[in-house]
Design a protein around this motif. Structure first.
Motif, PDB file in Angstrom:
ATOM      1  N   ALA A  30       0.835  -1.202   0.000  1.00 33.12           N
ATOM      2  CA  ALA A  30       0.000   0.000   0.000  1.00 33.12           C
ATOM      3  C   ALA A  30       0.872   1.255   0.000  1.00 33.12           C
ATOM      4  O   ALA A  30       0.489   2.293  -0.525  1.00 33.12           O
ATOM      5  CB  ALA A  30      -0.920  -0.017   1.224  1.00 33.12           C
ATOM      6  N   ALA A  31       2.056   1.131   0.604  1.00 30.63           N
ATOM      7  CA  ALA A  31       2.928   2.298   0.720  1.00 30.63           C
ATOM      8  C   ALA A  31       3.517   2.704  -0.633  1.00 30.63           C
ATOM      9  O   ALA A  31       3.715   3.908  -0.889  1.00 30.63           O
ATOM     10  CB  ALA A  31       4.054   2.006   1.712  1.00 30.63           C
TER      11      ALA A  31
ATOM     12  N   LYS B 123       4.657   6.820  -4.747  1.00 27.75           N
ATOM     13  CA  LYS B 123       4.718   7.214  -6.168  1.00 27.75           C
ATOM     14  C   LYS B 123       3.857   8.446  -6.416  1.00 27.75           C
ATOM     15  O   LYS B 123       4.276   9.390  -7.083  1.00 27.75           O
ATOM     16  CB  LYS B 123       4.236   6.068  -7.060  1.00 27.75           C
ATOM     17  CG  LYS B 123       5.315   5.034  -7.330  1.00 27.75           C
ATOM     18  CD  LYS B 123       4.801   3.956  -8.288  1.00 27.75           C
ATOM     19  CE  LYS B 123       5.879   2.939  -8.575  1.00 27.75           C
ATOM     20  NZ  LYS B 123       5.332   1.720  -9.174  1.00 27.75           N
ATOM     21  N   GLU B 124       2.654   8.433  -5.859  1.00 21.51           N
ATOM     22  CA  GLU B 124       1.748   9.552  -6.067  1.00 21.51           C
ATOM     23  C   GLU B 124       2.287  10.826  -5.400  1.00 21.51           C
ATOM     24  O   GLU B 124       2.184  11.921  -5.955  1.00 21.51           O
ATOM     25  CB  GLU B 124       0.356   9.206  -5.530  1.00 21.51           C
ATOM     26  CG  GLU B 124      -0.743   9.966  -6.256  1.00 21.51           C
ATOM     27  CD  GLU B 124      -2.144   9.560  -5.813  1.00 21.51           C
ATOM     28  OE1 GLU B 124      -2.360   8.357  -5.545  1.00 21.51           O
ATOM     29  OE2 GLU B 124      -3.007  10.453  -5.725  1.00 21.51           O
TER      30      GLU B 124
ATOM     31  N   LYS C 113       9.311  14.911  -1.618  1.00 21.71           N
ATOM     32  CA  LYS C 113      10.528  14.099  -1.611  1.00 21.71           C
ATOM     33  C   LYS C 113      10.378  12.964  -0.584  1.00 21.71           C
ATOM     34  O   LYS C 113      10.789  13.093   0.573  1.00 21.71           O
ATOM     35  CB  LYS C 113      11.742  14.963  -1.278  1.00 21.71           C
ATOM     36  CG  LYS C 113      12.145  15.863  -2.446  1.00 21.71           C
ATOM     37  CD  LYS C 113      13.472  16.495  -2.195  1.00 21.71           C
ATOM     38  CE  LYS C 113      13.994  17.121  -3.474  1.00 21.71           C
ATOM     39  NZ  LYS C 113      15.263  17.797  -3.260  1.00 21.71           N
ATOM     40  N   VAL C 114       9.758  11.894  -1.046  1.00 25.26           N
ATOM     41  CA  VAL C 114       9.517  10.774  -0.136  1.00 25.26           C
ATOM     42  C   VAL C 114      10.019   9.471  -0.761  1.00 25.26           C
ATOM     43  O   VAL C 114      10.106   9.357  -1.987  1.00 25.26           O
ATOM     44  CB  VAL C 114       8.014  10.623   0.218  1.00 25.26           C
ATOM     45  CG1 VAL C 114       7.503  11.845   0.958  1.00 25.26           C
ATOM     46  CG2 VAL C 114       7.192  10.383  -1.034  1.00 25.26           C
ATOM     47  N   GLY C 115      10.377   8.519   0.085  1.00 24.89           N
ATOM     48  CA  GLY C 115      10.870   7.221  -0.384  1.00 24.89           C
ATOM     49  C   GLY C 115      10.289   6.093   0.450  1.00 24.89           C
ATOM     50  O   GLY C 115       9.545   6.326   1.407  1.00 24.89           O
TER      51      GLY C 115
ATOM     52  N   PRO D 178      -3.430   3.110   0.526  1.00 26.02           N
ATOM     53  CA  PRO D 178      -2.469   4.064  -0.031  1.00 26.02           C
ATOM     54  C   PRO D 178      -2.902   5.511   0.253  1.00 26.02           C
ATOM     55  O   PRO D 178      -2.060   6.366   0.541  1.00 26.02           O
ATOM     56  CB  PRO D 178      -2.518   3.771  -1.539  1.00 26.02           C
ATOM     57  CG  PRO D 178      -2.965   2.352  -1.628  1.00 26.02           C
ATOM     58  CD  PRO D 178      -3.883   2.131  -0.469  1.00 26.02           C
ATOM     59  N   ARG D 179      -4.211   5.760   0.192  1.00 23.57           N
ATOM     60  CA  ARG D 179      -4.730   7.117   0.428  1.00 23.57           C
ATOM     61  C   ARG D 179      -4.376   7.613   1.833  1.00 23.57           C
ATOM     62  O   ARG D 179      -3.969   8.759   2.012  1.00 23.57           O
ATOM     63  CB  ARG D 179      -6.245   7.102   0.221  1.00 23.57           C
ATOM     64  CG  ARG D 179      -6.916   8.464   0.262  1.00 23.57           C
ATOM     65  CD  ARG D 179      -8.245   8.451  -0.471  1.00 23.57           C
ATOM     66  NE  ARG D 179      -8.085   8.082  -1.874  1.00 23.57           N
ATOM     67  CZ  ARG D 179      -7.671   8.930  -2.828  1.00 23.57           C
ATOM     68  NH1 ARG D 179      -7.364  10.173  -2.523  1.00 23.57           N
ATOM     69  NH2 ARG D 179      -7.548   8.529  -4.077  1.00 23.57           N
ATOM     70  N   GLU D 180      -4.516   6.729   2.812  1.00 25.12           N
ATOM     71  CA  GLU D 180      -4.191   7.116   4.202  1.00 25.12           C
ATOM     72  C   GLU D 180      -2.702   7.432   4.347  1.00 25.12           C
ATOM     73  O   GLU D 180      -2.327   8.379   5.042  1.00 25.12           O
ATOM     74  CB  GLU D 180      -4.567   5.992   5.172  1.00 25.12           C
ATOM     75  CG  GLU D 180      -6.062   5.820   5.385  1.00 25.12           C
ATOM     76  CD  GLU D 180      -6.388   4.547   6.137  1.00 25.12           C
ATOM     77  OE1 GLU D 180      -6.762   4.633   7.311  1.00 25.12           O
ATOM     78  OE2 GLU D 180      -6.258   3.448   5.560  1.00 25.12           O
ATOM     79  N   ILE D 181      -1.881   6.629   3.703  1.00 27.39           N
ATOM     80  CA  ILE D 181      -0.428   6.864   3.794  1.00 27.39           C
ATOM     81  C   ILE D 181      -0.072   8.179   3.095  1.00 27.39           C
ATOM     82  O   ILE D 181       0.686   8.994   3.622  1.00 27.39           O
ATOM     83  CB  ILE D 181       0.347   5.663   3.192  1.00 27.39           C
ATOM     84  CG1 ILE D 181       0.076   4.405   4.030  1.00 27.39           C
ATOM     85  CG2 ILE D 181       1.857   5.953   3.146  1.00 27.39           C
ATOM     86  CD1 ILE D 181       0.608   3.116   3.452  1.00 27.39           C
ATOM     87  N   LEU D 182      -0.681   8.394   1.914  1.00 25.83           N
ATOM     88  CA  LEU D 182      -0.426   9.626   1.154  1.00 25.83           C
ATOM     89  C   LEU D 182      -0.834  10.849   1.972  1.00 25.83           C
ATOM     90  O   LEU D 182      -0.097  11.845   2.041  1.00 25.83           O
ATOM     91  CB  LEU D 182      -1.191   9.589  -0.176  1.00 25.83           C
ATOM     92  CG  LEU D 182      -1.050  10.833  -1.060  1.00 25.83           C
ATOM     93  CD1 LEU D 182       0.404  11.031  -1.507  1.00 25.83           C
ATOM     94  CD2 LEU D 182      -1.963  10.747  -2.280  1.00 25.83           C
ATOM     95  N   LYS D 183      -1.996  10.758   2.601  1.00 24.28           N
ATOM     96  CA  LYS D 183      -2.513  11.880   3.388  1.00 24.28           C
ATOM     97  C   LYS D 183      -1.515  12.240   4.504  1.00 24.28           C
ATOM     98  O   LYS D 183      -1.187  13.406   4.723  1.00 24.28           O
ATOM     99  CB  LYS D 183      -3.870  11.486   3.982  1.00 24.28           C
ATOM    100  CG  LYS D 183      -4.612  12.605   4.674  1.00 24.28           C
ATOM    101  CD  LYS D 183      -6.072  12.189   4.920  1.00 24.28           C
ATOM    102  CE  LYS D 183      -6.706  13.088   5.971  1.00 24.28           C
ATOM    103  NZ  LYS D 183      -6.476  12.638   7.339  1.00 24.28           N
ATOM    104  N   THR D 184      -1.027  11.215   5.181  1.00 27.26           N
ATOM    105  CA  THR D 184      -0.060  11.471   6.255  1.00 27.26           C
ATOM    106  C   THR D 184       1.225  12.063   5.701  1.00 27.26           C
ATOM    107  O   THR D 184       1.794  12.998   6.287  1.00 27.26           O
ATOM    108  CB  THR D 184       0.246  10.160   7.018  1.00 27.26           C
ATOM    109  OG1 THR D 184      -0.991   9.555   7.385  1.00 27.26           O
ATOM    110  CG2 THR D 184       1.084  10.409   8.260  1.00 27.26           C
TER     111      THR D 184
END
Lengths: 264, 381
Positions: B291-292, B297-298, B305-307, B369-375
């Protein structure tokens, strides 16, 4: 019967730090001698014999003898033995357990091993008490006897190990005491040779804890008690339930042919 | 274009696990039914006898673990599969296998706990049980696959590590990875390296069953091959006999740790994505790492700048890898399906270097993925 010294030199581990941990007058040594004599008589090579034990005084036996030996967890010897036998059927797998080990904590494994009929020769050394931990009552402690964990007297009826194992389907069930050494020798030999699950209950004495609570002071007295209270199975068949109350019925109780787990 | 030499097949995670086990040479399986791990047992019951192995359904998980250790002593590569409640029952015998150095593999398909919990819902709640479930100080090896393909691959590696280090190896997989179906390119037999426990090179009378040959791992002959020795869960000397001598007890326990910790650098198994210039690095494992990746990617597409670092080995903790991440990032995000088990380890290694943010869930649903992106958007500097 071969000279004891010859058997000692052949089967005991010369590298092991003797003396053993057992108290003077304990029945475990008598059983160990009988087991060695039977293994020698049947003629197994030392490499093909695997001794598996659980936890308790009698379960310390394997460390002293020169076979493939495993001292497992409390109550689980038969599960390890099942894995060993199924993975390498040519091995002669023997288990040694105490009464608490085999029928309290390990009771479930005992009935299922008997039901499955995997070829394992199992010996339950029944001294009617937990010796190693300091004299607590076990499922074979007689009703009313006081122990460290039942100071007002044991309230629980005890198990008849042989009946339990017979009902679960074992191919061979027998009982002896350590007093009856010649009978013990014979029964061990028969159990070793049996195709299928074989169990011999070996009534023994715990001098240090059992004797104190049973009111018997010495090993000799305790073994005399075994002698006086035993009845051969042939004779017992003629007696009623009441007459057999508190008696030790000795001999071959069950000997039947059943397909073993491996044959199926 | 990459030349595809082998066809993809559709496999369930559990089927992939069994394929991996058979490729690794698994010869014995003992188990007890439990959701959501029963499929592994069922596929084993069907496939193992065809491969010449032995399958047995035991009376409980305690017995399963005992039989697995017994079979391994007799020379068979052996395994079991279970879920949380069964894993709890196995703990005493797992400790026995660690102490007596008997190789074996335990697959734990994690469901929500404690107790019966949510039997069919995914979780990562057994991470600490895998580490500390059995009593006493001991080393642990645990692997965490995140896809059906990885489940196959890491099952093979679990056998390899257990043979190499003579220790039980745990495969911690969440319910989703065990139950989902994905296309997998099944490797050919020769493509996968299979390790075997080392054998003594000396005659039986010279053999020292628990001596250290220099690697920390004594050779292990099977029962019945002429090397008669004693196996006990008590502290033992190099001959395998019980001891209460403090020097012998100390050297045994230290060796059990050292034989694995000396190779920590060989156990840094990870996949990393966009980590070069990342200000925030996500550290994840198992299905949550899946999910991460789209979240990261998004976020990149949005200019953040995330990995992502995906851990494949959970125990021994990959502190060398995580330290590098912590040195390079300003913040790390650890999403987990528990209240924070691996994040505790991350914080321990972190020692205040950077901010550790967590996302935790224990309600049986997945982290999206949405929850991770939001954070990530919220915490991005």
């Amino acid at each position: 019967m071969k000279e004891t010294a010859e058997l000692v030199h052949k089967y005991l581990r010369s590298t092991k730090k003797f003396p053993h941990i057992w108290c003077a007058g304990c029945g475990n040594g008598i059983f160990m001698q009988a087991l060695i004599r039977a293994i020698d008589r049947v003629g197994y090579s030392k490499d093909e014999v695997v001794l598996v034990s659980g936890i308790g005084c009698s379960s310390r036996l394997p460390v002293y003898v020169d076979f493939n030996t495993v001292h497992t967890t409390h109550g689980r010897a038969l599960t390890f033995a099942t894995g060993i036998k199924l993975a390498k059927p040519r091995l002669k797998v023997i288990t040694i357990m105490g009464d608490g080990d085999a029928i309290a904590i390990g009771g479930n494994h005992l009935i299922h091993a008997a039901r499955r009929n995997v070829e394992i020769a199992s010996f339950i050394i029944n001294n009617q008490i937990y010796g190693m931990t300091g004299g607590q009552c076990s499922p074979t402690t007689p009703l009313g006897v006081k122990t460290t964990s039942c100071p007002y007297g044991n309230l629980e009826p005890n198990f008849d190990i042989c009946r339990v194992v017979e009902a679960a389907g074992a191919a061979f069930v027998a009982r002896s005491t350590v007093y009856h050494t010649r009978l013990l020798d014979r029964l061990i030999g028969k159990a070793l040779k049996k195709k299928g699950f074989a169990m011999v209950e070996v009534v023994s004495q715990c001098v240090t804890y059992g004797g104190r609570y049973l009111g018997l002071d010495s090993p000799a007295e305790m073994m005399k008690w075994q002698k006086d209270n035993s009845i051969p199975v042939e004779k017992a068949r003629e007696l009623g339930e009441a007459e057999l109350e508190g008696k030790i019925v000795t001999g071959v109780l069950v000997d039947r042919e059943r397909p073993t787990y491996h044959e199926e | 274009m990459r030349k595809v030499t082998r066809k993809q097949v559709l496999l369930q995670g559990s089927e992939a696990c069994v394929k991996g086990a058979l490729m690794a040479g698994c010869h014995f399986f003992a188990g007890y039914p439990i959701t959501p791990a029963s499929e592994i047992m069922e596929v084993m019951a069907r496939e193992l006898p065809k491969a010449g192995g032995v399958f047995i359904q035991m009376e409980d998980e305690i017995g399963s673990m005992g039989a697995v250790i017994g079979a391994s002593l007799a020379g068979a590569k052996s395994m079991t599969a279970t879920s949380g409640p069964g894993f709890s029952l196995m703990q005493e015998n797992i400790g026995f296998a660690i102490m007596t150095e008997v190789p074996c593999v335990i697959v734990d398909v994690m469901r929500v706990g404690p107790s019966q919990g949510l039997p069919t819902q995914p979780s990562q709640g057994d991470v600490m049980q895998a580490r500390w479930g059995t009593h006493g100080d001991h080393p642990t090896i645990a692997l965490a696959p995140s896809s059906v393909h990885e489940f196959l691959e890491l099952t093979v590696q679990a056998f390899n590590l257990s043979e190499r280090y003579r220790t039980p190896v745990i495969v911690l997989v969440d319910e989703v990875v065990a139950h989902m179906r994905e296309g997998v390119i099944v490797p050919a037999k020769g493509d996968i390296e299979v390790e075997e426990r080392s054998q003594p090179t000396v005659p039986p009378e010279w053999y020292i069953p628990y001596g250290d040959p220099g690697t920390g791992v004594p050779p292990m002959p099977a029962f019945g091959e002429g090397y008669r020795y004693h196996v006990t869960g008590l502290c033992h000397d190099v001959q395998g006999y019980p001891t209460t001598r403090k020097d012998e007890a100390e050297s045994l326990i230290s060796r059990l740790f050292w034989k694995i910790s000396k190779d920590l650098h060989r156990l840094q198994w990870l996949d990393s994505f966009y980590t070069e210039d990342a200000l925030i690095t996500v550290i994840a494992y198992g299905f949550v790492a899946r999910a991460a990746l789209p979240a990261v990617k998004e976020a990149r597409e949005k200019g953040l700048k995330v990995g992502l670092v995906k851990l494949k080995v959970l125990w021994p903790f990959m502190s060398q890898t995580v330290t590098k991440v912590l040195e390079k990032s300003q913040k790390v995000l650890v999403p987990e399906l528990n209240i924070g088990q691996i994040s505790r380890e991350v914080k321990r290694v972190n020692q205040g270097r950077c901010e550790v943010v967590t996302i935790n869930k224990v309600d049986g649903t997945l982290i999206t993925p949405r929850e991770i992106l939001k954070t990530l958007e919220e915490i991005h500097p």
